[in-house]
Design an enzyme around this catalytic site. Sequence first.
Site, short mmCIF file in Angstrom:
data_model
loop_
_atom_site.label_atom_id
_atom_site.label_comp_id
_atom_site.label_asym_id
_atom_site.label_seq_id
_atom_site.Cartn_x
_atom_site.Cartn_y
_atom_site.Cartn_z
N ASN A 1 0.82 -1.22 0.00
CA ASN A 1 0.00 0.00 0.00
C ASN A 1 0.85 1.26 0.00
OD1 ASN A 1 0.56 -0.96 2.77
ND2 ASN A 1 -0.57 0.85 3.44
N HIS A 2 2.07 1.19 0.54
CA HIS A 2 2.90 2.40 0.59
C HIS A 2 3.53 2.72 -0.77
CE1 HIS A 2 2.76 3.46 4.90
NE2 HIS A 2 2.36 2.20 5.00
N HIS B 1 -12.96 -19.73 1.24
CA HIS B 1 -13.73 -19.61 -0.01
C HIS B 1 -12.87 -19.00 -1.12
CE1 HIS B 1 -17.20 -19.25 -2.60
NE2 HIS B 1 -16.90 -17.99 -2.82
#
Length: 392
Positions: free
Chosen positions: A140-141, A302
């Site tokens: 994310n950075h 899942h």
Amino acid sequence: MEDPICRDLPLLLSSFVDTFVDFTVSGLFLPHPLNHNPNTPKENPSWTPTSPLFQTRYPSPDRLIAIGDLHGDLHKFKESLSLARLTDGNDHWIGGNTTVVQVGDVLDRGGDELKILYFLEKLKREASRSGGSIITMNGNHEIMNIDGDFRYVTEAGLDEFKVWSDWFRIGNSMKSLCDGLEKPKDLFEGIPSVFPGIKEEFHEGFRARIAALRPKGPISRRFLSNNLTVLIIGESVFVHGGILQKHVIYGLERINEEVRNWINGLTRRLSPDFVRGRHSIVWLRSFSEELAKECDCSTLEHVLATIPGAKRMIMGHTIQEKGINGVCENRAIRIDVGMSKGCINGLPEVLEIYRNSEMRVLTSNPLYQADKKEGLGFFIPEQGPKQVEVKA
């Protein structure tokens, strides 16, 4: 007849200038690459930013090392590599044909961000000569910085990029003196000179960081456009935050391609939606909350069922103060130990996988005691680091 030395002089000058700038910024001479992109297979050396040969899925290697978030701490990164017997005392690759995955978040919170990017590039080239590979990923950075979100940048990080921009512009000035080379563009084109609300002393650092890391920026395109956002190796799915069913439906290969095209400045200005927000592929914490009871094991099961051959998801992003661990019957392996001084200054740990199924944790913590935690059997060998064995 034209002298080939004279004909090639502009390119030789350009190569010399680039080498000069690289060494001045990083202190490293980068070995000549065998491939354009170390993240692609060796049989495909002609990779380009739009090439479909950029792989999302790889077969399982004999030995794989996974390394968590680095956050601008070069020293801790080197400790991790040494711990995994990947580098020698001179920081050269000795890992043979080992595959290494670094799950993102090289940037922010520290002052060695560029040095790590250059060092990774050096090791990629050295590893390729021994049949090994280093695959780097977006956290994310990385996405935040390319988007111009500098909330977690340190003063040292701004200074490092300012030094880079000064030398990069000197290199461009040298190239502009040669008639045979295309005139370099202004590095700061379109970037404001002042930033309201930011102390004036940081303005030049902000400008340098934007110039380097924006889409099609010299640093983002050179080092980050090669990153994967999701990766499958054998039975293991690697991602920085986590994968939901909507991401699988959208297409994992498509996610990698669209992020790569965005970084290369081929598409939109802002990052794609699937890498922004708390439910995005680089921000999700549904499977990495440190308390096992807060992890959504049913959703994870899942999701893995929709990815052919996948048995586990390996992720960073959320600091595990007690070290690398597994939850959801070891379907979720969390490897961010906050090793950067900008985080919790955790002791380096890496995950080692042999032939797709046998896993153990290597740690530099000499005080580790035998314990049982979330289904992983921890023990201290007579010599060497702590090891964690997991049988699939």
